[in-house]
Structures are given as C-alpha cells and as structure tokens.
Design a protein around this motif. Structure first.
Motif, PDB file in Angstrom:
ATOM      1  N   ALA A  98       0.844  -1.198   0.000  1.00  0.00           N
ATOM      2  CA  ALA A  98       0.000   0.000   0.000  1.00  0.00           C
ATOM      3  C   ALA A  98       0.874   1.240   0.000  1.00  0.00           C
ATOM      4  O   ALA A  98       2.034   1.202   0.405  1.00  0.00           O
ATOM      5  CB  ALA A  98      -0.874   0.015   1.255  1.00  0.00           C
ATOM      6  N   SER A 106       0.701   6.700  -6.450  1.00  0.00           N
ATOM      7  CA  SER A 106       0.405   5.272  -6.592  1.00  0.00           C
ATOM      8  C   SER A 106       1.196   4.591  -7.703  1.00  0.00           C
ATOM      9  O   SER A 106       1.239   3.362  -7.776  1.00  0.00           O
ATOM     10  CB  SER A 106      -1.093   5.088  -6.869  1.00  0.00           C
ATOM     11  OG  SER A 106      -1.428   5.754  -8.073  1.00  0.00           O
ATOM     12  N   ASP A 125      -2.976  -5.458  -3.369  1.00  0.00           N
ATOM     13  CA  ASP A 125      -2.644  -4.035  -3.472  1.00  0.00           C
ATOM     14  C   ASP A 125      -3.798  -3.244  -2.858  1.00  0.00           C
ATOM     15  O   ASP A 125      -4.903  -3.207  -3.404  1.00  0.00           O
ATOM     16  CB  ASP A 125      -2.450  -3.675  -4.957  1.00  0.00           C
ATOM     17  CG  ASP A 125      -2.038  -2.220  -5.152  1.00  0.00           C
ATOM     18  OD1 ASP A 125      -2.137  -1.426  -4.194  1.00  0.00           O
ATOM     19  OD2 ASP A 125      -1.619  -1.880  -6.274  1.00  0.00           O
ATOM     20  N   LEU A 126      -3.528  -2.626  -1.716  1.00  0.00           N
ATOM     21  CA  LEU A 126      -4.598  -1.922  -0.988  1.00  0.00           C
ATOM     22  C   LEU A 126      -4.824  -0.507  -1.517  1.00  0.00           C
ATOM     23  O   LEU A 126      -5.673   0.213  -1.003  1.00  0.00           O
ATOM     24  CB  LEU A 126      -4.262  -1.864   0.513  1.00  0.00           C
ATOM     25  CG  LEU A 126      -3.877  -3.178   1.193  1.00  0.00           C
ATOM     26  CD1 LEU A 126      -3.625  -2.943   2.685  1.00  0.00           C
ATOM     27  CD2 LEU A 126      -4.959  -4.237   1.003  1.00  0.00           C
ATOM     28  N   VAL A 130      -3.606   4.764   2.493  1.00  0.00           N
ATOM     29  CA  VAL A 130      -4.165   3.686   3.324  1.00  0.00           C
ATOM     30  C   VAL A 130      -3.699   3.846   4.784  1.00  0.00           C
ATOM     31  O   VAL A 130      -2.499   3.929   5.056  1.00  0.00           O
ATOM     32  CB  VAL A 130      -3.731   2.290   2.798  1.00  0.00           C
ATOM     33  CG1 VAL A 130      -4.404   1.192   3.590  1.00  0.00           C
ATOM     34  CG2 VAL A 130      -4.040   2.153   1.314  1.00  0.00           C
ATOM     35  N   ILE A 135      -3.504  -1.366   7.006  1.00  0.00           N
ATOM     36  CA  ILE A 135      -2.414  -2.162   6.416  1.00  0.00           C
ATOM     37  C   ILE A 135      -2.136  -3.373   7.304  1.00  0.00           C
ATOM     38  O   ILE A 135      -2.034  -4.515   6.830  1.00  0.00           O
ATOM     39  CB  ILE A 135      -1.138  -1.297   6.239  1.00  0.00           C
ATOM     40  CG1 ILE A 135      -1.401  -0.169   5.230  1.00  0.00           C
ATOM     41  CG2 ILE A 135       0.060  -2.154   5.805  1.00  0.00           C
ATOM     42  CD1 ILE A 135      -0.270   0.823   5.059  1.00  0.00           C
TER      43      ILE A 135
END
Ligand code: B12
Length: 215
Positions: A98, A106, A125-126, A130, A135
């Motif tokens: 993340a 990103s 893949d968060l 985040v 996490i």
C-alpha cells in the motif's frame, strides 16, 4: 533506433506532455515485444521523474505535473496487461502492499505490485492513502509474508515507521517482513524504522522479496 534512443523518445514524450506520442511508443514496445520492465523504468519513469524536477524548479505548474502523471498512468494501463508472467502458477509468497495514509502517489507502488505478481507472488494491493491500522489488519487477514509500504513525501514517510511500531505494539513484528519504498526512502531510514529492507525500483523489489523469503 537504438534502445537508448527509444527510451529517450518516451521520456521526452512524457516531459512534453505529448500523450499521442507516449501512447504510440507504449504500443510499439508491446508490438515489438520489448522488455517492458525496462521500457517502464528507463522511458516512462525517467520522464515522469524529470517532470517532477521541472515542477520543483518552477518550470511546470501542478496541472502539468498532474497531466504528466495521467499520461504515464494511461500508458501503464496499456503496458501492464502485457507484462508476461515469468513464473509458473505456484505461489511464492503473499505480499500486502500500500501507499501510506496521506499520500496519493500510486504509480511506483502499482509497478512494484505488478512485477511481484509477474514473478509469482500473491499480491494484495490496498491502493494509496491507506491508514496504518488497515495495512496491519489486512496483513493479518491475508496471512501475508511481506508488507510493502510506499511513501513519496517526506511528510508521509513517518507512516512507514508507524506500521512497524504498530506491529511491535501488537507483538507481531516477527510475523511479517516489512519492506519500504518510494523516492525519499534511504538505507538509514530503513534502519531507523527497523524495517527489513527497501528497493529503489521494481526489479530490486522482486529480488528483495525473494531474498527475504528464501532466508
Ligand atoms: C507523478 C507525481 C505526482 C502525481 C501522482 C499520481 C499518482 N497517481 O501516483 C500527482 C500529480 C497526483 C502528485 C501529487 C503531489 N505531489 Co508528487 N510527484 C510525482 C512525481 C513527479 C513522480 C512520482 C512517480 O510516479 N515516479 C515514477 C515511479 C515509477 O517511481 P517511484 O514512485 O519512485 O517508484 C519506484 C521506487 O521508488 C520503488 N518503490 C515505490 N514504492 C515502493 C514500495 C515498495 C514496498 C518497494 C519495495 C519499492 C517501491 O519502485 C518503484 C518502481 O520503480 C514525483 C517526483 C519524483 N522524483 O518522485 C513528485 C513528488 C513525489 N511529488 C511531490 C509533491 C510535493 C506532491 C504534492 C504535495 C503536490 C501538491 N502541492 O499538491 C502532491 C501530493 C498529494 C498527496 N497528498 O499525496 C514531491 C515530494 C517532495 C517531498 N520531498 O516530500 C515530489 C518529489 C516532486 C518534487 N520534486 O518536489 N505527484
């Protein structure tokens, strides 16, 4: 055209915010079956980093930085489905990755996630921005071997340390290997955080994960 010239052309297309050319080069690289990881790193990523420098120097304004990022993302959307899997179907390990809270960068994290998938890891893949707690929760739930935390801002890097601090608090620090990444991350920051390693690009990230899981 030599490979280096081609990478330079891509980089210039990004710097010139020329989407038509950038997309054309992405399609050429796919069609010509070039090594797409190298095309991303040496062409597109080099270009967007230069855009960042121009922005820092006041040559570009925020809308131009955003436009550059959008063009890069559109090209990655074309390239990523064509990155060939280089591994068999056996899972080599589980990675939760993340970008830390407060940080919306990103692109690099997504490239790392994609490369890890291509090398046979199960990657969750968060996304970006985040929270630390999320996490850690996801890592527990997904039974992760590795937690990858990306940060591109000096102000959000502290969140990387918070992930490890929370693991310590929950007595989970030996359960996961934590790896860090993002432009401001250095070896000394990794040591300060007591993380298990860092990588400056996606190929090194794959090597790092492999070396940590082979231990
Ligand atoms: C594109 C970009 C943006 C885009 C992001 C779009 C997106 N969806 O990601 C947009 C325009 C939205 C943006 C916004 C901002 N940005 Co910006 N941005 C960049 C830029 C130009 C490129 C980043 C990038 O994509 N690089 C290409 C990728 C491939 O490289 P990478 O991210 O480094 O990732 C590689 C490695 O680091 C590593 N890696 C990355 N993550 C991980 C994770 C793990 C686990 C591992 C192992 C490895 C790894 O592997 C990756 C692949 O090779 C950088 C400049 C730079 N030099 O980084 C500035 C930069 C990061 N941004 C900056 C700033 C200040 C901002 C803003 C605050 C601007 C503003 N005033 O609003 C906002 C942030 C808002 C927020 N809260 O997050 C500054 C940060 C300064 C600092 N020291 O803190 C930079 C450095 C620009 C500069 N030179 O000043 N940005």
């Amino acid at each position: 055209m030599s490979k280096e010239d081609f990478y330079n052309e891509i980089s210039h297309a990004i710097i010139n915010l020329d989407e038509e050319k950038a997309v054309e080069y992405a399609n050429t690289a796919i069609r010509e079956k070039m090594k797409l990881v190298d095309v991303i790193e040496n062409g597109f990523a080099a270009g967007i980093r230069k855009v960042g420098e121009l922005w820092e120097e006041g040559e570009f304004f925020l809308p131009e930085l955003m436009r550059g990022a959008q063009i890069m993302q559109n090209c990655l959307d074309l390239i990523i489905p064509n990155l060939q899997s280089v591994s068999d179907k056996i899972s080599r390990g589980i990675v939760v990755i993340a970008t830390i809270e407060g940080d919306i960068h990103s692109i690099g994290k997504t490239i790392v996630a994609t490369m890890l998938r291509a090398y046979g890891y199960d990657v969750y893949d968060l996304g970006s921005d985040v929270p630390v707690e999320k996490i850690v929760e996801e890592a527990i739930e997904k039974k992760a071997d590795i937690i990858g935390v990306s940060a591109l801002l000096t102000t959000t890097m502290t969140g990387q340390k918070k992930v490890i601090d929370l693991l310590k608090e929950k007595n989970l620090v030996n359960k996961f290997k934590v790896i860090l990444g993002g432009a401001p991350v250095t070896k000394s920051w990794v040591e300060e955080c007591s993380a298990n390693g860092f990588a400056g690009n996606a190929i090194d990230a794959v090597k790092l994960v492999k070396s940590l899981l082979d231990k």
